[in-house]
Scaffold this motif. Structure first.
Motif, mmCIF file in Angstrom:
data_model
loop_
_atom_site.group_PDB
_atom_site.id
_atom_site.type_symbol
_atom_site.label_atom_id
_atom_site.label_comp_id
_atom_site.label_asym_id
_atom_site.label_seq_id
_atom_site.Cartn_x
_atom_site.Cartn_y
_atom_site.Cartn_z
ATOM 1 N N ALA A 168 4.421 46.006 59.723
ATOM 2 C CA ALA A 168 3.472 46.323 58.927
ATOM 3 C C ALA A 168 1.766 46.153 60.630
ATOM 4 C CB ALA A 168 2.407 44.707 57.335
ATOM 5 N N SER A 169 2.962 45.508 61.311
ATOM 6 C CA SER A 169 2.158 45.628 62.870
ATOM 7 C C SER A 169 2.107 47.068 63.253
ATOM 8 C CB SER A 169 2.719 44.348 63.152
ATOM 9 O OG SER A 169 4.192 44.694 64.010
ATOM 10 N N LEU A 170 2.896 47.590 62.633
ATOM 11 C CA LEU A 170 2.981 48.794 63.612
ATOM 12 C C LEU A 170 2.893 50.047 62.490
ATOM 13 C CD1 LEU A 170 6.391 47.858 63.962
ATOM 14 C CD2 LEU A 170 5.052 48.672 66.272
ATOM 15 N N ALA A 171 2.755 49.852 61.111
ATOM 16 C CA ALA A 171 2.097 50.964 59.774
ATOM 17 C C ALA A 171 1.650 50.709 58.985
ATOM 18 C CB ALA A 171 3.431 51.403 60.006
ATOM 19 N N ASN A 172 1.210 51.761 58.486
ATOM 20 C CA ASN A 172 0.338 51.196 57.375
ATOM 21 C C ASN A 172 1.731 51.249 56.455
ATOM 22 O OD1 ASN A 172 -1.848 51.975 58.877
ATOM 23 N ND2 ASN A 172 -1.672 53.966 57.904
ATOM 24 N N CYS A 173 1.496 50.101 55.495
ATOM 25 C CA CYS A 173 3.047 49.678 54.323
ATOM 26 C C CYS A 173 2.149 50.183 53.051
ATOM 27 C CB CYS A 173 3.247 48.451 54.613
ATOM 28 S SG CYS A 173 4.213 47.673 55.489
ATOM 29 N N THR A 174 2.602 51.078 51.784
ATOM 30 C CA THR A 174 2.949 51.439 50.843
ATOM 31 C C THR A 174 4.039 50.997 50.074
ATOM 32 O OG1 THR A 174 2.130 53.367 49.600
ATOM 33 C CG2 THR A 174 3.298 53.958 51.918
ATOM 34 N N GLY A 175 2.962 50.892 48.946
ATOM 35 C CA GLY A 175 4.264 51.010 47.894
ATOM 36 C C GLY A 175 4.914 51.619 46.757
ATOM 37 N N LEU A 176 5.402 53.364 47.402
ATOM 38 C CA LEU A 176 5.428 54.025 46.542
ATOM 39 C C LEU A 176 7.432 53.468 46.551
ATOM 40 C CD1 LEU A 176 5.387 57.224 49.498
ATOM 41 C CD2 LEU A 176 5.097 56.724 46.677
ATOM 42 N N ASP A 177 7.638 54.124 44.826
ATOM 43 C CA ASP A 177 8.876 53.497 44.839
ATOM 44 C C ASP A 177 9.819 55.262 45.556
ATOM 45 O OD1 ASP A 177 11.089 53.903 43.324
ATOM 46 O OD2 ASP A 177 9.639 53.200 41.274
ATOM 47 N N ALA A 178 10.577 54.143 46.194
ATOM 48 C CA ALA A 178 11.517 55.528 46.467
ATOM 49 C C ALA A 178 12.386 56.224 45.528
ATOM 50 C CB ALA A 178 13.191 55.565 47.216
ATOM 51 N N THR A 179 12.397 55.647 44.354
ATOM 52 C CA THR A 179 13.593 56.824 43.188
ATOM 53 C C THR A 179 12.813 57.712 42.299
ATOM 54 O OG1 THR A 179 12.736 54.770 41.202
ATOM 55 C CG2 THR A 179 15.079 54.373 42.843
ATOM 56 N N ASP A 180 11.093 57.499 42.489
ATOM 57 C CA ASP A 180 9.553 58.141 41.545
ATOM 58 C C ASP A 180 9.656 59.694 42.726
ATOM 59 O OD1 ASP A 180 8.227 59.654 40.509
ATOM 60 O OD2 ASP A 180 6.943 57.835 39.795
ATOM 61 N N HIS A 181 10.641 60.704 42.665
ATOM 62 C CA HIS A 181 10.868 61.851 43.119
ATOM 63 C C HIS A 181 9.428 62.173 43.489
ATOM 64 C CE1 HIS A 181 15.403 61.648 43.776
ATOM 65 N NE2 HIS A 181 15.137 60.173 43.804
ATOM 66 N N ALA A 182 8.826 62.962 42.556
ATOM 67 C CA ALA A 182 7.615 63.520 42.483
ATOM 68 C C ALA A 182 6.957 62.260 42.893
ATOM 69 C CB ALA A 182 7.175 63.330 40.993
ATOM 70 N N ALA A 183 6.120 61.206 43.116
ATOM 71 C CA ALA A 183 5.707 60.730 43.469
ATOM 72 C C ALA A 183 5.500 60.569 44.837
ATOM 73 C CB ALA A 183 5.373 58.403 42.833
ATOM 74 N N VAL A 184 7.022 60.507 46.166
ATOM 75 C CA VAL A 184 6.969 59.985 47.417
ATOM 76 C C VAL A 184 6.238 61.628 47.377
ATOM 77 C CG1 VAL A 184 8.837 60.631 48.963
ATOM 78 C CG2 VAL A 184 9.317 59.574 47.232
ATOM 79 N N ILE A 185 6.373 62.645 47.152
ATOM 80 C CA ILE A 185 6.275 64.280 46.910
ATOM 81 C C ILE A 185 5.121 64.147 47.313
ATOM 82 C CG2 ILE A 185 5.668 66.278 46.744
ATOM 83 C CD1 ILE A 185 9.159 66.057 45.478
ATOM 84 N N ARG A 186 3.997 63.623 45.924
ATOM 85 C CA ARG A 186 2.432 63.469 45.913
ATOM 86 C C ARG A 186 1.684 63.208 47.588
ATOM 87 N NH1 ARG A 186 3.540 62.795 41.156
ATOM 88 N NH2 ARG A 186 3.273 60.786 41.077
ATOM 89 N N PHE A 187 2.594 62.188 48.010
ATOM 90 C CA PHE A 187 2.355 61.020 48.876
ATOM 91 C C PHE A 187 2.401 61.760 50.180
ATOM 92 C CE2 PHE A 187 3.485 58.691 52.489
ATOM 93 C CZ PHE A 187 1.790 57.819 52.281
ATOM 94 N N CYS A 188 3.541 62.659 50.178
ATOM 95 C CA CYS A 188 3.444 63.204 51.584
ATOM 96 C C CYS A 188 2.503 64.463 51.572
ATOM 97 C CB CYS A 188 5.182 63.886 51.753
ATOM 98 S SG CYS A 188 5.903 62.528 51.895
ATOM 99 N N GLU A 189 2.245 65.002 50.678
ATOM 100 C CA GLU A 189 1.292 66.175 50.391
ATOM 101 C C GLU A 189 -0.125 65.590 50.856
ATOM 102 O OE1 GLU A 189 1.774 67.399 46.688
ATOM 103 O OE2 GLU A 189 3.636 69.195 47.299
ATOM 104 N N ALA A 190 -0.055 64.053 49.943
ATOM 105 C CA ALA A 190 -1.514 63.836 50.040
ATOM 106 C C ALA A 190 -2.060 63.295 51.471
ATOM 107 C CB ALA A 190 -1.876 62.745 49.175
ATOM 108 N N GLU A 191 -1.419 62.752 52.795
ATOM 109 C CA GLU A 191 -1.148 62.237 54.338
ATOM 110 C C GLU A 191 -0.381 63.677 54.874
ATOM 111 O OE1 GLU A 191 -3.032 59.860 54.428
ATOM 112 O OE2 GLU A 191 -3.120 59.395 52.729
ATOM 113 N N ARG A 192 0.201 64.302 54.556
ATOM 114 C CA ARG A 192 0.158 66.033 55.369
ATOM 115 C C ARG A 192 1.122 65.282 55.799
ATOM 116 N NH1 ARG A 192 -3.535 66.903 58.884
ATOM 117 N NH2 ARG A 192 -4.707 65.370 57.613
#
Ligand code: AMP
Ligand code: GLY
Length: 427
Positions: free
Chosen positions: A38-62
């Motif tokens: 957290a001192s180096l990155a923005n941490c987010t509570g994404l669930d890696a088993t929810d592939h659709a949610a990870v994809i949506r996050f990657c699209e939103a944050e480019r």
């Protein structure tokens, strides 16, 4: 470019530390991360088993590059889902991650490609397993086929132990991972780890390390995920490294490509240095933890450039990674109870003092509770230092560790002992 790093351990803290140093990195995201990350990155509570949610996050944050730290999301096919959605990913496909996800798959591939490894039989029932043991005799090694959080391997010195291990697997101790097992020839020698980066065709040697898997000093007690490591592992001489590349890694990468499942990412090779040369013990489809921490302490070139070139299939177009000649050594501080049930919530202080002398403390299993840093996992901190020799790096790492106040934790006091003994012999 914006980068998303998946994972929460000491390996990922080291990856975050190195990724964040790159001029190519704009915003670094980590999911879920930890207080060190957290001192180096923005941490987010994404669930890696929810592939659709990870994809949506990657699209939103480019997100321009996704770096997957642990094996579970790889074996679960997250990289395939992300690549399918057009993202660049560092980490193998689900089919290629079988090199870690199925011991039987890897042994069969070695047999087809003539890769040196212990003799083996795949078995799918207790009766077949017990019958195979009769043919091998003790000592013998019994492995649950699938991912078993590092607990699926028994090195049995007696037939009674071997039979118990077979019975346990087929009684369901490891669930699906133990639907099948591998009975394997016992290999004798010193173990070392070697890492290569490959995009499926080009293979780039990365670095070597030696881990300490047993919980107690002198390599005693139960197996753990690793209690400490150092890099480079000089026992893996340039000659043995070359043999490991030509006899094990390159034929594996070629076979995977020829069979339509090219391997892209880091290939982590566990090697036994036997009297007949290096033999494969196992593959992992990710960086080792804590081996990653010591290798990245020595890495001088840009990690983003390397991982991105791998993800984009253009490793042949960039310079080989450069490493410092120094040794890096890390000592794991674990919570009392590990590798059984670790005590959670113990307070931690003194990290700044520990780092004042140049050491680096990676967070592995920590949490912030009401502003207080506490233990939240089995392996809690990785106290890491560099030096001119293993002896020197070891002294610096333990000096830093002794500045940390973690009353409910413990560590081994002998990380690097094999090499420290060899250095004393050569002094
Ligand atoms: P793995 O979970 O495959 O890393 O295995 C755990 C440990 O078991 C390895 O680090 C080795 O120390 C040991 N091991 C695995 N396979 C063999 C083998 N064929 N002969 C001797 N030791 C082995
Ligand atoms: N330290 C061993 C591993 O990461 O599998």
């Amino acid at each position: 470019m914006n980068i998303l790093l998946l994972g929460s351990g000491g390996r990922e803290h080291a990856l975050a530390w190195k990724l964040a140093q790159s001029p190519l990195c704009d915003t670094l995201w980590a999911a879920p991360g930890n207080p060190g990350i957290a001192s180096l990155a923005n941490c987010t509570g994404l669930d890696a088993t929810d592939h659709a949610a990870v994809i949506r996050f990657c699209e939103a944050e480019r997100i321009g590059l996704v770096v997957i730290g642990p094996e579970a999301p790889l074996v679960d096919g997250l990289s395939d889902s992300l690549r399918g959605a057009g993202f660049s990913v560092f980490g193998p496909s689900q089919a290629a991650a079988q090199l870690e996800g199925s011991k039987g798959f890897t042994k069969d591939l070695c047999a087809r490609a003539g890769i040196p490894t212990g003799g083996y039989e795949r078995v799918t029932s207790e009766a077949a397993g017990l019958a195979a043991l009769e043919r091998f005799g003790a000592p013998v090694v019994i492995k649950a086929d699938g991912l078993a959080a590092g607990k699926g391997v028994t090195v049995a010195m007696t037939m009674a132990e071997a039979e118990d291990a077979v019975r346990e697997i087929f009684a369901g101790r490891f669930g699906e991972a133990g639907a099948e097992a591998v009975i394997e020839e016992f290999l004798e020698g010193e173990e070392a780890s070697f890492f290569a980066i490959t995009d499926g065709s080009t293979v780039v040697p990365f670095a070597s390390a030696q881990d300490h898997k047993r919980v107690g000093d002198g390599d005693t007690g139960p197996n753990t995920g690793g209690m400490g490591a150092y890099s480079p592992a000089r026992v893996l001489t340039p000659e043995l490294e070359a043999l490991s590349l030509t006899r094990i890694i390159v034929p594996t990468v070629r076979a995977m490509a020829n069979e339509g499942t090219p391997y892209s990412g880091v290939l982590f090779l566990g090697i036994m240095l036997t009297s007949e040369g290096p033999q494969l013990i196992e593959y992992n489809c990710r960086f080792g933890d804590p081996e990653c921490q010591v290798m990245l302490m020595r890495l001088e070139s840009d990690l983003v450039e390397l991982l991105l070139a791998c993800a984009e299939n253009r490793l042949s177009s960039i310079a080989a990674p450069r490493f410092s000649n120094e040794t890096a050594l890390t000592v794991v501080m674990a919570a009392n109870g590990y590798p059984g049930t670790p005590e959670k919530g113990g307070s931690i202080a003194g990290i700044e003092t520990a780092e004042a002398g140049g050491a680096k403390v990676f967070h592995a299993g920590t949490a912030l509770v009401d502003g207080q840093l506490v233990a939240s996992g089995g392996r809690v901190l990785n106290v890491t230092a560099t030096g001119a020799s293993v002896t020197d790096a070891q002294a610096k790492a333990y000096a830093a560790l002794d500045a940390i106040d973690f009353p409910t934790g413990f560590s081994r006091r002998d990380i690097g002992w094999r090499e420290v003994a060899r250095e004393a012999d050569h002094a």
